[in-house]
Scaffold this active site. Structure first.
Site, PDB file in Angstrom:
ATOM      1  N   GLU A  93      24.382 -31.398   4.142  1.00 47.12           N
ATOM      2  CA  GLU A  93      23.993 -32.362   5.180  1.00 47.12           C
ATOM      3  C   GLU A  93      22.483 -32.600   5.159  1.00 47.12           C
ATOM      4  OE1 GLU A  93      26.822 -31.665   8.909  1.00 47.12           O
ATOM      5  OE2 GLU A  93      26.165 -29.818   7.990  1.00 47.12           O
ATOM      6  N   LYS A 128      33.359 -21.421  12.735  1.00 44.67           N
ATOM      7  CA  LYS A 128      32.739 -22.470  11.935  1.00 44.67           C
ATOM      8  C   LYS A 128      32.033 -21.959  10.680  1.00 44.67           C
ATOM      9  CE  LYS A 128      32.605 -26.363  12.627  1.00 44.67           C
ATOM     10  NZ  LYS A 128      31.806 -27.204  13.516  1.00 44.67           N
ATOM     11  N   SER A 155      28.150 -21.442  13.579  1.00 48.23           N
ATOM     12  CA  SER A 155      27.856 -22.090  14.857  1.00 48.23           C
ATOM     13  C   SER A 155      27.457 -21.020  15.861  1.00 48.23           C
ATOM     14  CB  SER A 155      29.101 -22.840  15.340  1.00 48.23           C
ATOM     15  OG  SER A 155      29.069 -23.001  16.747  1.00 48.23           O
ATOM     16  N   HIS A 169      37.835 -47.133  -1.777  1.00 53.37           N
ATOM     17  CA  HIS A 169      38.001 -47.351  -0.328  1.00 53.37           C
ATOM     18  C   HIS A 169      38.388 -46.055   0.397  1.00 53.37           C
ATOM     19  CE1 HIS A 169      38.258 -51.699  -1.339  1.00 53.37           C
ATOM     20  NE2 HIS A 169      38.939 -51.243  -2.383  1.00 53.37           N
TER      21      HIS A 169
END
Ligand code: ARG
Length: 459
Positions: A288, A281, A275, A154
């Site tokens: 991804e 970043k 970024s 969980h």
């Protein structure tokens, strides 16, 4: 040029030609088409349609076509319906014997043959890439053999496990994927040739000889099935989809673990990007994209499932829609495995951080409850007792290691002084030496076994 037309008074409309043509994508099958046709020329010789000399001429012409197909000029201005038509047109340019090559053969079996030959090679390539990924996981596990992390259920801290144990979970998934591709390969590697359009060829081919010529393990058993069947593609796409799901879950884990919130692992600069606006970043784009491509590959499986649903036997042109999703799934799956391997090679584990998470969270609670049960406390009571200890600790802001042995016994006499050792996650693990558990000896054995399994997965 067309492989048909005698029955037609008029040619196809320009719109229909554009709509139905598949050359722009099925040209990927050109080598398989040529190799299949060369084997078919040898089969035609064996049934007396071609002389040895004619067969030799055709095989040589096909070799020349294959060489030419590696130059862009080969496709220039080609308006052929599909790759099979293109290859025959090129053959006609070279020899009048081209008119004999289609004797007793249909494009329905030819497209099945070509796809099988091509996909057999691609399946082997994917398996080789998977073996590379498995190797990189084993290496990453061996780099930190004693590192402790918390395992989750969980997405809440559950129990402490060894870092290699966590990685070996993915080893199991990808090893099963390798097997699934092997099973798909067995279904792919069956010779369809000799089936004709749907009723079986009108020529007495020795189909086993053609199978041996092309490296197929066996021959198909029913000609109607051959014309109608794309199960072997579905098998591949299913194996690819499950692989992508595993890659996607690994990506999700590592996106989380490399976040500032977790801070467990570092991904190398080479697999991350920045970024355009925010200078600080460092984004896990490689992972991804793998997660994103997973949806795309599942889409390809879905696409073919829906295409096949409800088609009357046998061949229908709908089935030409199998190739683009298949090609895309092969490309995306291979690229994703390759990417994940490079990411795995780049991972550094900041051992102290997950170890601290394991010390601070109450991941030792189960170890304590089980120790009580081993000492004779009924498990339900032990569970309740440790639950109270956790509640008390949460209220008082105490970590497990803040408890001394004396305090623990004072809390409840069922706790013995030795049980206090279990407040450290490294201790409790030692009770999990069952095969498949995170006990240090079990994990060391599993890691060693993984190495030798890896050796046997190499093709
Ligand atoms: N391009 C077709 C395909 O990929 C070739 C198969 C035979 N075509 C046909 N009209 N019978 O499915």
């Amino acid at each position: 040029m067309k492989l048909w037309g005698g029955r037609f008074a008029e040619g196809p409309s320009e719109v229909f030609e554009r709509f139905s043509g598949s050359l722009h994508f099925d040209k990927r099958l050109v080598e398989a088409d040529v190799r299949g046709s060369q084997a078919f020329a040898r089969a035609l010789e064996r049934v007396g349609i071609l002389t040895a000399e004619e067969r030799a001429q055709l095989v040589a012409a096909f070799d020349a076509i294959l060489a030419e197909s590696r130059t862009p000029a080969f496709y220039e201005g080609a308006t052929d319906e599909d790759v099979h038509t293109l290859v025959i047109r090129k053959l006609k340019d070279r020899t009048p014997l081209a008119d004999k090559i289609h004797t007793g053969r249909s494009r329905n079996e030819q497209v099945s043959l070509d796809t099988r030959l091509w996909l057999r090679g691609e399946t082997e390539r994917v398996q080789t890439l998977l073996a590379g990924l498995l190797e990189s996981l084993v290496e990453l596990a061996e780099k930190y053999p004693a590192a402790i992390i918390t395992g989750y259920t969980h997405l809440r801290r559950a129990q402490a496990v060894l870092w290699p144990h966590y990685l070996l979970a993915y080893f199991e998934m990808f090893a099963r994927d390798w097997e699934r591709f092997d099973q798909a390969r067995a279904r792919i590697n069956v010779l369809p040739l000799g089936s004709g359009a749907l009723a079986g060829s009108g020529f007495p081919f020795d189909r086993h000889a053609i199978a041996a010529d092309l490296g197929f393990d066996s021959i198909t058993r029913n000609s109607m099935d051959v014309s109608a069947d794309r199960d072997f593609l579905l098998d591949f796409l299913y194996a690819a989809s499950v692989t992508m799901i595993h890659l996607s879950r690994l990506s999700e884990d590592w996106i989380l673990y490399s976040s500032d919130e977790f801070g467990w692992i570092d991904l190398a600069d080479g697999v991350t990007s920045g970024s355009s606006l925010m200078p600080q970043k460092k984004n896990p784009d490689s992972l991804e994209l793998i997660r994103g491509k997973c949806g795309r590959v599942i889409g390809s499986l879905n696409s073919l499932l829906v295409t096949m649903k409800g088609l009357p036997l046998t061949y229908n042109r709908d089935m030409q829609e199998d190739k683009e999703p298949l090609f895309d799934a092969v490309d995306q799956t291979a690229a994703s495995i390759e990417m994940a391997t490079v990411v795995a090679q780049s991972v550094t584990l900041r051992e102290a951080i997950p170890a601290k998470a394991a010390e601070e969270g109450w991941v030792v609670a189960t170890d304590l409850a089980e120790a009580l049960a081993r000492a004779g406390v009924p498990f339900h009571s032990a569970h309740k007792l440790v639950g109270r200890l956790v509640l008390e600790s949460v209220k008082a802001g105490k970590k497990p290691t803040d408890w001394t042995a004396a305090e623990l016994t004072a809390f409840a006499p069922e706790f013995t002084a030795e049980m206090a050792a279990l407040l450290r996650p490294a201790e409790g693990m030692k009770s999990r030496e069952v095969p498949g558990g995170t006990g240090p000896l079990a994990v060391a054995a599993a890691l060693k076994e993984a190495r030798s399994r890896l050796a046997s997965l190499r093709r």
